[in-house]
Design a protein around this motif. Structure first.
Motif, PDB file in Angstrom:
ATOM      1  N   ASN A  24       0.858  -1.167   0.000  1.00  0.00           N
ATOM      2  CA  ASN A  24       0.000   0.000   0.000  1.00  0.00           C
ATOM      3  C   ASN A  24       0.903   1.229   0.000  1.00  0.00           C
ATOM      4  O   ASN A  24       1.580   1.513   0.987  1.00  0.00           O
ATOM      5  CB  ASN A  24      -0.903  -0.007   1.243  1.00  0.00           C
ATOM      6  CG  ASN A  24      -1.773   1.217   1.336  1.00  0.00           C
ATOM      7  OD1 ASN A  24      -1.803   2.049   0.430  1.00  0.00           O
ATOM      8  ND2 ASN A  24      -2.487   1.329   2.433  1.00  0.00           N
ATOM      9  N   LYS A  26       0.257   4.137   0.337  1.00  0.00           N
ATOM     10  CA  LYS A  26      -0.166   5.153   1.288  1.00  0.00           C
ATOM     11  C   LYS A  26      -0.138   4.628   2.725  1.00  0.00           C
ATOM     12  O   LYS A  26      -0.850   5.127   3.600  1.00  0.00           O
ATOM     13  CB  LYS A  26      -1.547   5.664   0.912  1.00  0.00           C
ATOM     14  CG  LYS A  26      -1.498   6.317  -0.456  1.00  0.00           C
ATOM     15  CD  LYS A  26      -2.725   7.049  -0.817  1.00  0.00           C
ATOM     16  CE  LYS A  26      -2.476   7.632  -2.209  1.00  0.00           C
ATOM     17  NZ  LYS A  26      -3.490   8.437  -2.694  1.00  0.00           N
ATOM     18  N   ALA A  27       0.718   3.647   2.963  1.00  0.00           N
ATOM     19  CA  ALA A  27       0.883   3.102   4.312  1.00  0.00           C
ATOM     20  C   ALA A  27       1.510   4.153   5.216  1.00  0.00           C
ATOM     21  O   ALA A  27       2.286   5.012   4.769  1.00  0.00           O
ATOM     22  CB  ALA A  27       1.756   1.857   4.275  1.00  0.00           C
ATOM     23  N   GLU A  28       1.189   4.075   6.487  1.00  0.00           N
ATOM     24  CA  GLU A  28       1.690   5.060   7.462  1.00  0.00           C
ATOM     25  C   GLU A  28       3.218   5.115   7.475  1.00  0.00           C
ATOM     26  O   GLU A  28       3.804   6.195   7.590  1.00  0.00           O
ATOM     27  CB  GLU A  28       1.168   4.695   8.851  1.00  0.00           C
ATOM     28  CG  GLU A  28       1.592   5.671   9.929  1.00  0.00           C
ATOM     29  CD  GLU A  28       1.084   5.267  11.293  1.00  0.00           C
ATOM     30  OE1 GLU A  28       1.788   5.581  12.263  1.00  0.00           O
ATOM     31  OE2 GLU A  28       0.019   4.646  11.388  1.00  0.00           O
ATOM     32  N   GLU A  29       3.862   3.962   7.343  1.00  0.00           N
ATOM     33  CA  GLU A  29       5.325   3.911   7.358  1.00  0.00           C
ATOM     34  C   GLU A  29       5.935   4.724   6.226  1.00  0.00           C
ATOM     35  O   GLU A  29       7.026   5.269   6.360  1.00  0.00           O
ATOM     36  CB  GLU A  29       5.815   2.461   7.243  1.00  0.00           C
ATOM     37  CG  GLU A  29       5.427   1.574   8.391  1.00  0.00           C
ATOM     38  CD  GLU A  29       4.098   0.866   8.159  1.00  0.00           C
ATOM     39  OE1 GLU A  29       3.356   1.238   7.219  1.00  0.00           O
ATOM     40  OE2 GLU A  29       3.788  -0.043   8.928  1.00  0.00           O
ATOM     41  N   LEU A  31       4.141   7.304   4.441  1.00  0.00           N
ATOM     42  CA  LEU A  31       3.676   8.691   4.515  1.00  0.00           C
ATOM     43  C   LEU A  31       4.431   9.520   5.547  1.00  0.00           C
ATOM     44  O   LEU A  31       4.705  10.696   5.325  1.00  0.00           O
ATOM     45  CB  LEU A  31       2.174   8.732   4.809  1.00  0.00           C
ATOM     46  CG  LEU A  31       1.268   8.167   3.724  1.00  0.00           C
ATOM     47  CD1 LEU A  31      -0.190   8.221   4.166  1.00  0.00           C
ATOM     48  CD2 LEU A  31       1.464   8.901   2.406  1.00  0.00           C
ATOM     49  N   ARG A  32       4.817   8.915   6.663  1.00  0.00           N
ATOM     50  CA  ARG A  32       5.508   9.700   7.697  1.00  0.00           C
ATOM     51  C   ARG A  32       6.925  10.088   7.301  1.00  0.00           C
ATOM     52  O   ARG A  32       7.523  10.968   7.906  1.00  0.00           O
ATOM     53  CB  ARG A  32       5.480   8.975   9.032  1.00  0.00           C
ATOM     54  CG  ARG A  32       6.406   7.827   9.158  1.00  0.00           C
ATOM     55  CD  ARG A  32       6.483   7.330  10.604  1.00  0.00           C
ATOM     56  NE  ARG A  32       7.088   6.024  10.632  1.00  0.00           N
ATOM     57  CZ  ARG A  32       6.497   4.925  11.045  1.00  0.00           C
ATOM     58  NH1 ARG A  32       5.266   4.970  11.512  1.00  0.00           N
ATOM     59  NH2 ARG A  32       7.126   3.775  11.018  1.00  0.00           N
ATOM     60  N   GLU A  33       7.475   9.451   6.266  1.00  0.00           N
ATOM     61  CA  GLU A  33       8.827   9.782   5.799  1.00  0.00           C
ATOM     62  C   GLU A  33       8.833  10.861   4.718  1.00  0.00           C
ATOM     63  O   GLU A  33       9.892  11.344   4.346  1.00  0.00           O
ATOM     64  CB  GLU A  33       9.534   8.527   5.280  1.00  0.00           C
ATOM     65  CG  GLU A  33       9.746   7.464   6.334  1.00  0.00           C
ATOM     66  CD  GLU A  33      10.605   7.943   7.505  1.00  0.00           C
ATOM     67  OE1 GLU A  33      11.534   8.729   7.282  1.00  0.00           O
ATOM     68  OE2 GLU A  33      10.333   7.509   8.642  1.00  0.00           O
TER      69      GLU A  33
END
Length: 84
Positions: A24, A26-29, A31-33
């Motif tokens: 995905n 758009k996974a949080e891992e 997006l936060r980078e």
């Protein structure tokens, strides 16, 4: 890889597990980078790196840690598509 898989099948027998692994974007891992103002399509390197790490972890858990029992052999193929 297909020829390798056929050779494994001849030597080890029919496979009993087939899995598909997707990433995905758009996974949080991922997006936060991103830096402020960046989108996922600006950083395909992050998506590729995150996918590689997720696949590596999955293989470790399934094959090496024995989640589904003992593993005699495994074959993997990675196909890529562009991020949209």
């Amino acid at each position: 890889k297909q020829q390798d898989a056929m050779a494994y099948t001849q030597k080890m027998g029919r496979p009993n597990v087939f899995y598909t692994f997707t990433c995905n974007a758009k996974a949080e891992e991922i997006l936060r980078e991103l830096l402020p103002g960046q989108t996922v399509s600006d950083r395909p390197d992050l998506v590729a790196r995150a996918f590689y790490l997720m696949v590596r972890n999955f293989i470790r858990v399934v094959c090496h840690d024995g989640l589904l029992g003992a593993t005699r052999a495994h074959v993997g193929v990675i196909e890529s598509r562009s991020v949209r």
